[in-house]
Design a protein around this motif. Structure first.
Motif, mmCIF file in Angstrom:
data_model
loop_
_atom_site.group_PDB
_atom_site.id
_atom_site.type_symbol
_atom_site.label_atom_id
_atom_site.label_comp_id
_atom_site.label_asym_id
_atom_site.label_seq_id
_atom_site.Cartn_x
_atom_site.Cartn_y
_atom_site.Cartn_z
ATOM 1 N N THR A 169 0.824 -1.207 0.000
ATOM 2 C CA THR A 169 0.000 0.000 0.000
ATOM 3 C C THR A 169 0.863 1.265 0.000
ATOM 4 O OG1 THR A 169 -0.095 0.107 2.408
ATOM 5 C CG2 THR A 169 -1.774 -1.219 1.304
ATOM 6 N N ARG A 170 0.217 2.379 -0.269
ATOM 7 C CA ARG A 170 0.907 3.665 -0.257
ATOM 8 C C ARG A 170 1.414 4.002 1.144
ATOM 9 N NH1 ARG A 170 -1.652 9.496 -2.198
ATOM 10 N NH2 ARG A 170 0.152 10.786 -1.592
ATOM 11 N N GLY A 171 0.562 3.760 2.159
ATOM 12 C CA GLY A 171 0.976 4.037 3.535
ATOM 13 C C GLY A 171 2.189 3.215 3.931
ATOM 14 N N TYR A 172 2.232 1.960 3.496
ATOM 15 C CA TYR A 172 3.392 1.104 3.773
ATOM 16 C C TYR A 172 4.658 1.719 3.179
ATOM 17 C CZ TYR A 172 6.590 -2.865 3.408
ATOM 18 O OH TYR A 172 7.693 -3.686 3.489
ATOM 19 N N ALA A 173 4.577 2.137 1.939
ATOM 20 C CA ALA A 173 5.746 2.716 1.271
ATOM 21 C C ALA A 173 6.212 3.993 1.958
ATOM 22 C CB ALA A 173 5.416 2.992 -0.195
ATOM 23 N N PRO B 52 4.341 -10.794 10.767
ATOM 24 C CA PRO B 52 3.288 -10.989 9.769
ATOM 25 C C PRO B 52 2.329 -9.820 9.640
ATOM 26 C CG PRO B 52 2.774 -12.230 11.763
ATOM 27 C CD PRO B 52 4.170 -11.695 11.932
ATOM 28 N N ASN B 53 2.353 -8.903 10.612
ATOM 29 C CA ASN B 53 1.419 -7.772 10.599
ATOM 30 C C ASN B 53 2.008 -6.508 9.994
ATOM 31 O OD1 ASN B 53 -0.566 -9.288 12.092
ATOM 32 N ND2 ASN B 53 0.681 -8.953 13.917
ATOM 33 N N ILE B 54 3.185 -6.595 9.390
ATOM 34 C CA ILE B 54 3.873 -5.395 8.921
ATOM 35 C C ILE B 54 3.046 -4.625 7.897
ATOM 36 C CG2 ILE B 54 5.184 -6.671 7.152
ATOM 37 C CD1 ILE B 54 7.507 -4.696 7.681
ATOM 38 N N GLY B 55 2.352 -5.319 7.006
ATOM 39 C CA GLY B 55 1.556 -4.628 6.005
ATOM 40 C C GLY B 55 0.447 -3.797 6.616
ATOM 41 N N CYS C 225 0.190 -2.726 9.826
ATOM 42 C CA CYS C 225 0.685 -1.668 10.713
ATOM 43 C C CYS C 225 1.329 -0.520 9.938
ATOM 44 C CB CYS C 225 1.673 -2.243 11.720
ATOM 45 S SG CYS C 225 0.934 -3.374 12.915
ATOM 46 N N TRP C 226 2.183 -0.843 8.978
ATOM 47 C CA TRP C 226 2.879 0.213 8.242
ATOM 48 C C TRP C 226 1.923 0.994 7.347
ATOM 49 C CZ3 TRP C 226 8.623 -0.497 6.593
ATOM 50 C CH2 TRP C 226 9.383 -0.798 7.737
ATOM 51 N N ASP C 227 0.854 0.386 6.906
ATOM 52 C CA ASP C 227 -0.138 1.115 6.137
ATOM 53 C C ASP C 227 -0.738 2.240 6.980
ATOM 54 O OD1 ASP C 227 -1.952 1.611 3.908
ATOM 55 O OD2 ASP C 227 -3.506 0.744 5.182
ATOM 56 N N LYS C 228 -0.824 2.009 8.297
ATOM 57 C CA LYS C 228 -1.337 3.011 9.231
ATOM 58 C C LYS C 228 -0.214 3.884 9.805
ATOM 59 C CE LYS C 228 -4.960 -0.185 10.784
ATOM 60 N NZ LYS C 228 -5.448 -0.971 11.942
ATOM 61 N N LYS C 229 1.008 3.709 9.294
ATOM 62 C CA LYS C 229 2.197 4.418 9.767
ATOM 63 C C LYS C 229 2.505 4.095 11.231
ATOM 64 C CE LYS C 229 2.086 8.107 6.365
ATOM 65 N NZ LYS C 229 2.185 9.558 6.104
ATOM 66 N N HIS C 230 2.275 2.852 11.612
ATOM 67 C CA HIS C 230 2.627 2.363 12.943
ATOM 68 C C HIS C 230 3.845 1.456 12.808
ATOM 69 C CE1 HIS C 230 -1.838 2.835 14.363
ATOM 70 N NE2 HIS C 230 -1.239 3.982 14.142
ATOM 71 N N ALA C 231 4.989 1.928 13.220
ATOM 72 C CA ALA C 231 6.219 1.145 13.141
ATOM 73 C C ALA C 231 6.813 0.980 14.533
ATOM 74 C CB ALA C 231 7.235 1.813 12.220
ATOM 75 N N THR C 232 7.377 -0.193 14.808
ATOM 76 C CA THR C 232 8.050 -0.428 16.080
ATOM 77 C C THR C 232 9.549 -0.308 15.851
ATOM 78 O OG1 THR C 232 6.305 -1.885 16.895
ATOM 79 C CG2 THR C 232 8.471 -2.093 17.920
#
Length: 318
Positions: free
Chosen positions: A41-45, A66-69, A71-78
Motif C-alpha cells: 500500500t501507499r501508507g506502507y511505502a 506478519p502484521n507489517i503490512g 501496521c505500516w499502512d497506518k504508519k505504525h512502526a516499532t
C-alpha cells in the motif's frame, strides 16, 4: 519463508551463524487462519521511506512480523534501537546474531524525528539484546525516551526491553525515564526455556517486571508469550499466575511462526478458539488487558490497546 543468508548487508555472512549447521526443522503447513496479505500500500511505502531516511531499524522487518503490512499502512512502526545485530541466539528469533557495532549516538534524536514525521500518538520502542554493554543499553533506552518526549510531548511511549541480565542498576535507569508502558516478554513457558530462550532466566524476567511496579506503580507493565512451541495448557495458565503475582497489567499471546527451517519448529498451530479460551481465563485472573489471537504480537494495535488499558485502570479504581 525467510532465507537463512543475509545477502543485503554482507552476502558472505550468514544471518544466523550459530544456526547454519543445524539440521532443518520442518513445521506443519500453515492453516488458513494464519495467512496474511503481502504489503503493497501507499501508507506502507511512506512508512518505509521515513524509516530509511532516518537510518533506523524496525523489529517489524528484522523479526519478519506478519502484521507489517497492516501496521505500516497506518504508519505504525516499532523501532528497534541499538543496531540490528543481537548478542543472543534465541531459537525462535529472526533478528541477526553476532557482535554488534558501537551504539549510534545520534539514534535517539533520529527516532524522535521519525516519530514526529509519522505523527504517532503512541510509539513502541524495542531493541536487540546488548550483553556486550555494561548497562545492557539502559541509558540508550532512556535517551531515546527523552528524545521522543522532546520532539513529541503528547506521544505516549511503550518500550519492549531485554532482561538486562546481570546488569545491576540498568532497570532503574530505564524506569526513571518514565515510559508509559514497560513491556518485557517471557516468550514461552519455563519448560521450553533451554531450547527456545537459552540465554534468559524465567524467574529473572518475572522479577524484572515486578521490580518495575515497585519502582513506579504508575507505569503499566506488559508481557507476552508465544504458543505452538510444545507447551501444555496448564503451563500457560501457570505463566498467567506468575505474571499476576508480579502485578503485570497486560498479557499478549500469539502463535509462534518459524522464520526459517534452521529455527525451532512449530509444534502445533493453535486454533482461534483456544486463543479465545486463553483470553477468557486470563481476564478471570485479573489482567486489565489481554490480547490473544494467532496473529497477536507485542506491538500490534499497541495504540488502541493503550487507550483500553487506561480505561480499564480507571474503571477498576472506581
Amino acid at each position: 519463508m525467510v532465507v537463512i543468508v543475509d545477502t543485503i548487508s554482507n552476502p558472505l555472512r550468514p544471518r544466523h551463524p550459530e544456526k547454519v549447521n543445524r539440521p532443518d526443522s520442518a513445521s506443519p503447513p500453515k492453516p488458513d487462519w494464519i495467512r496474511v496479505r503481502a504489503p503493497n500500500t501507499r501508507g506502507y511505502a511512506e512508512t518505509r521511506n521515513i524509516v530509511r531516511a532516518n537510518g533506523l531499524h524496525t523489529v517489524c522487518e528484522e523479526a519478519g512480523c506478519p502484521n507489517i503490512g497492516e501496521c505500516w499502512d497506518k504508519k505504525h512502526a516499532t523501532f528497534m534501537i541499538m543496531g540490528d545485530t543481537c548478542t543472543r541466539a534465541c531459537a525462535f528469533c529472526n533478528v541477526k546474531t553476532g557482535m554488534p557495532n558501537a551504539l549510534d549516538a545520534a539514534e535517539p534524536q533520529n527516532v524522535g524525528e521519525a516519530v514526529a514525521k509519522l505523527g504517532l500518538a503512541h510509539v513502541v520502542i524495542t531493541s536487540v539484546d546488548r550483553d556486550d554493554l555494561a548497562d545492557g543499553g539502559a541509558e540508550h533506552f532512556a535517551q531515546t525516551i527523552r528524545a521522543i518526549r522532546a520532539a513529541c510531548p503528547s506521544t505516549t511511549i511503550e518500550i519492549l526491553t531485554p532482561d538486562f541480565l546481570r546488569k545491576e542498576g540498568a532497570l532503574e535507569v530505564v524506569v526513571a525515564a518514565k515510559p508509559d508502558v514497560f513491556n518485557h516478554n517471557l516468550e514461552t513457558v519455563p519448560s521450553c526455556y533451554l531450547t527456545v530462550r537459552p540465554g534468559a532466566r524465567y524467574f529473572h524476567s518475572i522479577r524484572l517486571l515486578q521490580r518495575v511496579k515497585e519502582l513506579d506503580p504508575t507505569i503499566f507493565t506488559k508481557s507476552g508469550i508465544m504458543v505452538g512451541l510444545g507447551e501444555e495448557r496448564h503451563e500457560v495458565q501457570q505463566v498467567m499466575d506468575d505474571l499476576r503475582s508480579a502485578d503485570v497489567d497486560f498479557l499478549t499471546i500469539g502463535q509462534y511462526l518459524q522464520p526459517t527451517r534452521k529455527h525451532h519448529a512449530v509444534m502445533r498451530y493453535v486454533p482461534p478458539d483456544e486463543f479465545s479460551s486463553y483470553e477468557k481465563v486470563a481476564y478471570t485472573k485479573g489482567f486489565l488487558m489481554v490480547s490473544a489471537s494467532p496473529l497477536t504480537r507485542s506491538s500490534h494495535h499497541a495504540g488502541e490497546d493503550f487507550a483500553k488499558l487506561k480505561a480499564a485502570r480507571a474503571a477498576s479504581a472506581r
